[in-house]
Design an enzyme around this catalytic site. Sequence first.
Site, mmCIF file in Angstrom:
data_model
loop_
_atom_site.group_PDB
_atom_site.id
_atom_site.type_symbol
_atom_site.label_atom_id
_atom_site.label_comp_id
_atom_site.label_asym_id
_atom_site.label_seq_id
_atom_site.Cartn_x
_atom_site.Cartn_y
_atom_site.Cartn_z
ATOM 1 N N ASN A 40 0.854 -1.198 0.000
ATOM 2 C CA ASN A 40 0.000 0.000 0.000
ATOM 3 C C ASN A 40 0.883 1.240 0.000
ATOM 4 O OD1 ASN A 40 0.555 0.746 2.868
ATOM 5 N ND2 ASN A 40 -0.359 -1.251 3.202
ATOM 6 N N LYS A 47 7.604 -17.542 -11.318
ATOM 7 C CA LYS A 47 6.973 -16.300 -11.745
ATOM 8 C C LYS A 47 5.638 -16.617 -12.424
ATOM 9 C CE LYS A 47 7.729 -12.336 -14.629
ATOM 10 N NZ LYS A 47 8.263 -11.988 -15.919
ATOM 11 N N PHE A 51 -4.005 3.771 14.544
ATOM 12 C CA PHE A 51 -4.308 4.750 13.491
ATOM 13 C C PHE A 51 -5.460 4.206 12.670
ATOM 14 C CE2 PHE A 51 -1.203 8.208 13.061
ATOM 15 C CZ PHE A 51 -0.427 7.903 14.169
ATOM 16 N N LYS A 85 -13.002 0.457 15.435
ATOM 17 C CA LYS A 85 -11.629 -0.065 15.535
ATOM 18 C C LYS A 85 -11.079 0.109 16.952
ATOM 19 C CE LYS A 85 -10.658 0.655 10.677
ATOM 20 N NZ LYS A 85 -9.967 1.401 9.646
ATOM 21 N N LYS A 115 -10.072 -3.276 18.859
ATOM 22 C CA LYS A 115 -8.640 -3.536 19.019
ATOM 23 C C LYS A 115 -8.150 -3.179 20.419
ATOM 24 C CE LYS A 115 -8.208 -2.569 14.118
ATOM 25 N NZ LYS A 115 -7.379 -2.992 13.024
#
Length: 404
Positions: free
Chosen positions: A211, A290, A326, A340, A344
């Site tokens: 990301n 691959k 975050f 969250k 968490k």
Amino acid sequence: MKPLAGKTILVGVTGGIAAYKACELVSRLKKFGADVHVMMTSSAMKMVQPVTLEVLSQNPVATDTFRVLNSHEVAHIALAKAADLVVIAPATANVIAKLAHGLADDMLTTTLLATTAPVLLAPAMNTVMYQHPATQENLRILIDRGVITIGPDGGWLACGDVGPGRMSEPQEIAGECLQLLSAARDFEGKKVLVTAGPTREPLDPVRYLTNYSSGRMGYAIAQAALARGAEVTLVTGPVDLPGVHGAEMVNITTTQDLYEAMVERVPAVDVVIQAAAPADYRAREISGEKLKKKGGEGLALNLVPNRDVAQAIGQNKLPGQIFVGFAAETENFIENARRKLLGKNLDFIVLNNVTQPGAGFNVNTNIATIVRPASLSKLPKMAKRELADRILDEVKNISAPAEE
Ligand code: CTP
């Protein structure tokens, strides 16, 4: 208020066009109450008259003209010793190169070798010079050695180019000086673990899923915690940033690596700040060969969920530990963040609306909201380094709430 009263700052001015901005910097530092001494290279004197800086600093300006040896010119070693902070603004590619290699062929570079004070560099140069591998390598050497850098900003440069190379604004540099000289040592004796950057999930020997996380936020938190006296561990995914001098660096690649690094270290720390962006999925099977394209056919990846690291460690949180998460969101911001937070077992969550300009990935600023179980604080757009301090203030507040 004179927050820098009693502090001695040496401002080194080198020969970039931005030398004129040093005047405002000196004036701002004087307003903060610092005893400011200016040292100019001979090329800086072609840009700005020493007398201007002499008037603004109310101190003799040390220059490289040894024609008449003034007492303040011989005293530069004493100044190197007396300085609480040395700021080089602007810092040209040339002075950065000299510093990186320990050259001392003028008064400023000689003084820099003779000082043990923290050094803050405000690079300013043409974009190509800034991006040149030599300059980048030199900056990396200096940062690894503990030198602090501010900027450069992007935008229009004096040479007509557009890109990174503009010296940070004097107001920002003065603010950084203030922060460096007045950083409270309020995390002394605390162990802080910070996570940063993306993870990579391999698909085959040449490809992976990842990301946009740059790691900048987590690195800024690690730096801020160190400046405030903490013992810092930085668990980092693959990023393009120099290591944080003074922190224990732990390199991880996949979300599973992150989980293992955390399980091993979290029980021994006081504070965990999870700025990393771990990949939520990985390939069910990593191809040993691959993956070949098959004519015009599409490709469906078979992914399986990764462990939610924050949730896993949240279940084993020890009494007194503070866990911060975050949340990067693009919609239903507060609801998602609260979900969250609870799921968490976090003490608070730093919520980013990543769709706003100036927030999120690959920029030096952030626009965040601190979401607690029953309240929230919206913060204005600020530098990631400043947000790092606000997050640590919030941690401090939870561990020792301010008296009502
Ligand atoms: N996190 C984690 N392990 C994961 C995913 C996220 O520990 N596999 C942590 C991040 O470090 C961050 C917080 O959880 O502190 C929130 O991350 P985010 O990507 O916003 O949320 P997710 O839980 O992955 O939820 P979603 O992707 O559905 O928004």
